[in-house]
Design a protein around this motif. Structure first.
Motif, PDB file in Angstrom:
ATOM      1  N   ILE A   8     -27.500 -23.893  23.851  1.00 14.10           N
ATOM      2  CA  ILE A   8     -27.702 -24.822  22.733  1.00 14.10           C
ATOM      3  C   ILE A   8     -26.468 -24.933  21.854  1.00 14.10           C
ATOM      4  O   ILE A   8     -26.279 -25.931  21.166  1.00 14.10           O
ATOM      5  CB  ILE A   8     -28.921 -24.418  21.868  1.00 14.10           C
ATOM      6  N   PHE A   9     -25.602 -23.936  21.891  1.00 10.92           N
ATOM      7  CA  PHE A   9     -24.447 -23.953  20.994  1.00 10.92           C
ATOM      8  C   PHE A   9     -23.329 -24.862  21.490  1.00 10.92           C
ATOM      9  O   PHE A   9     -22.399 -25.167  20.754  1.00 10.92           O
ATOM     10  CB  PHE A   9     -23.934 -22.527  20.777  1.00 10.92           C
ATOM     11  N   SER A  10     -23.430 -25.311  22.720  1.00 11.44           N
ATOM     12  CA  SER A  10     -22.430 -26.250  23.237  1.00 11.44           C
ATOM     13  C   SER A  10     -22.669 -27.659  22.720  1.00 11.44           C
ATOM     14  O   SER A  10     -21.822 -28.542  22.856  1.00 11.44           O
ATOM     15  CB  SER A  10     -22.442 -26.250  24.768  1.00 11.44           C
ATOM     16  N   LEU A 194     -18.284  -8.161  17.524  1.00  8.49           N
ATOM     17  CA  LEU A 194     -17.498  -8.733  18.610  1.00  8.49           C
ATOM     18  C   LEU A 194     -17.115  -7.659  19.619  1.00  8.49           C
ATOM     19  O   LEU A 194     -17.167  -7.877  20.836  1.00  8.49           O
ATOM     20  CB  LEU A 194     -16.240  -9.403  18.053  1.00  8.49           C
ATOM     21  N   GLU A 195     -16.767  -6.491  19.116  1.00  9.12           N
ATOM     22  CA  GLU A 195     -16.405  -5.367  19.983  1.00  9.12           C
ATOM     23  C   GLU A 195     -17.583  -4.959  20.866  1.00  9.12           C
ATOM     24  O   GLU A 195     -17.404  -4.593  22.032  1.00  9.12           O
ATOM     25  CB  GLU A 195     -15.968  -4.183  19.118  1.00  9.12           C
ATOM     26  N   ASP A 199     -23.799 -11.786  20.992  1.00 11.03           N
ATOM     27  CA  ASP A 199     -23.648 -13.209  21.297  1.00 11.03           C
ATOM     28  C   ASP A 199     -23.695 -14.108  20.065  1.00 11.03           C
ATOM     29  O   ASP A 199     -23.036 -15.151  20.027  1.00 11.03           O
ATOM     30  CB  ASP A 199     -24.748 -13.646  22.267  1.00 11.03           C
ATOM     31  N   VAL A 200     -24.512 -13.738  19.077  1.00 15.83           N
ATOM     32  CA  VAL A 200     -24.677 -14.529  17.860  1.00 15.83           C
ATOM     33  C   VAL A 200     -24.643 -13.585  16.666  1.00 15.83           C
ATOM     34  O   VAL A 200     -25.371 -12.582  16.636  1.00 15.83           O
ATOM     35  CB  VAL A 200     -26.016 -15.311  17.859  1.00 15.83           C
ATOM     36  N   ASP A 225     -15.108 -18.251  16.698  1.00 12.65           N
ATOM     37  CA  ASP A 225     -15.730 -18.955  17.817  1.00 12.65           C
ATOM     38  C   ASP A 225     -17.166 -18.525  18.096  1.00 12.65           C
ATOM     39  O   ASP A 225     -17.782 -19.017  19.051  1.00 12.65           O
ATOM     40  CB  ASP A 225     -14.896 -18.740  19.086  1.00 12.65           C
ATOM     41  N   CYS A 226     -17.711 -17.628  17.288  1.00 16.45           N
ATOM     42  CA  CYS A 226     -19.042 -17.090  17.557  1.00 16.45           C
ATOM     43  C   CYS A 226     -20.111 -17.840  16.765  1.00 16.45           C
ATOM     44  O   CYS A 226     -19.919 -18.118  15.578  1.00 16.45           O
ATOM     45  CB  CYS A 226     -19.082 -15.603  17.188  1.00 16.45           C
TER      46      CYS A 226
END
Length: 293
Positions: A8-10, A194-195, A199-200, A225-226
Motif C-alpha cells: 500500500i505504501f507504493s 532501522l537497524e 518495516d513501519v 524512506d520508511c
C-alpha cells in the motif's frame, strides 16, 4: 481483495487506521480489573462490533483486542496459559469485521516488566512475545503493530519474536517532551528500528495530533524512506469527577491531519479517547487532502 500490506505504501496515498480499543471497551461494559483480552472468548460479538464500527467509519485497517496480550500481562489476570488462544481469537474477530477488503494489525503492547530492573530475563521476555505473535499470525493478522513501547531492549525482543512470523512489523514508541519514558529520543528510536529491520515506524498515545508533528518530523529526518504511522490520543487527558477525559473533538483532531501528513505520516489513526466519530472526521480530512492534490 486487499493487497499485501507493505504494497500500500507504493501508492503514495494516506491510509486511515482505527481508534482506541481500551477506552472503547470500557464504554461497552469492560469493568475495572477485568482482562480486556478475555473478551475475545467471553464476549466476542462486542469485540467484532467495535472493529466493525471502525470499518464503517472509514478505517482502512483495524487492530486487534490484544494490546495486553503478552504472557506477562495476561499472567496478572491468571490468563497466561491462554496467551496463544486469546491472541488468535482476537485476530480472528478483527478479521471477521475487516473482511477481505481491509487489513488487520495485530496489536502487541509492552509486557509490563522492565529488563534493566531484572524483573525478567531477555529469553523469557522473548518467549512471552513469541506466544502472542504466533497467535496473531495464525488468527489472520496482515501485519504486527508493536505499540506504546518506550524501552529499546524490550522493543528489540518483541521485534525479534514478531519477525519469526514472516509478517510485516510496525513498531511505535510513545514520546513526551522529546523523550520516551526510558529516555529515548525519536531520532535514537528511528535509528534502532532501522537497524532491527522494522518495516513501519511511528508514534502513538501520549499526545493529541497537535503534538505529533514534531515527532514525525524527527523520525522522518532519521528514516527518510520508511513509512510512518501515527495513532494519537484525543488530546492530553484531564481529570473530571475522578475520571480521565480526553478533550479533543473529532473536528479538533481532523484539523491537524494536513500538518501530520506534511510532516511525513502515511497512516493516521487514533489512540486513547478516540472513537468512530474521530476516525470518520480523520477520513473526511484525508479524502479532502487527496481531492486537493
Amino acid at each position: 481483495m486487499r493487497k499485501p500490506f507493505l504494497e500500500i505504501f507504493s501508492e503514495k496515498r494516506v491510509r486511515v487506521s482505527d481508534g482506541a480499543w481500551g477506552t472503547f471497551l470500557q464504554t461497552e461494559g469492560l469493568k475495572s480489573g477485568e482482562c480486556p483480552e478475555a473478551w475475545n472468548i467471553e464476549n466476542p460479538e462486542a469485540v467484532v462490533s467495535i472493529a466493525r464500527r471502525y470499518i464503517e467509519a472509514g478505517s482502512d485497517m483495524v487492530e486487534t483486542n490484544t494490546f495486553g496480550g503478552s504472557r506477562h500481562k495476561l499472567d496478572l489476570f491468571g490468563c497466561g496459559d491462554m496467551t496463544y488462544e486469546l491472541n488468535k481469537a482476537g485476530a480472528e474477530l478483527s478479521r471477521r469485521a475487516a473482511g477481505e477488503e481491509h487489513w488487520v494489525l495485530g496489536s502487541v503492547g509492552p509486557s509490563g516488566v522492565i529488563l534493566m530492573m531484572g524483573d525478567v530475563g531477555e529469553a523469557e521476555l522473548y518467549d512471552g512475545f513469541l506466544l502472542q505473535v504466533r497467535g496473531l499470525a495464525d488468527g489472520g493478522a496482515d501485519a504486527l503493530c508493536l505499540e506504546t513501547f518506550s524501552d529499546l531492549e524490550e522493543a528489540a525482543a518483541a521485534i525479534r519474536a514478531a519477525k519469526t512470523t514472516g509478517l510485516p512489523v510496525i513498531c511505535t514508541f510513545t514520546f513526551e517532551n522529546g523523550f520516551s519514558m526510558m529516555g529515548v529520543t525519536p531520532e535514537a528510536y528511528a535509528e534502532k528500528m532501522l537497524e532491527l529491520g522494522v518495516d513501519v515506524l511511528g508514534t502513538n498515545c501520549g499526545n493529541g495530533l497537535s503534538g505529533m508533528a514534531g515527532i514525525v518530523e524527527a523520525i522522518r529526518r532519521t528514516a527518510p524512506d520508511c513509512p510512518i504511522l501515527v495513532h494519537a490520543n484525543a488530546g492530553m487527558p484531564v481529570l473530571q469527577d475522578g475520571e480521565a477525559v480526553y478533550p479533543e473533538s473529532p473536528e479538533d483532531m481532523a484539523a491537524f491531519v494536513p500538518r501530520i501528513v506534511r510532516a511525513g505520516a502515511c497512516i493516521v489513526g487514533g489512540c486513547c479517547g478516540t472513537n468512530p466519530d474521530h476516525i470518520r472526521a480523520i477520513r473526511e480530512q484525508v479524502e479532502k487532502l487527496a481531492a486537493d492534490e
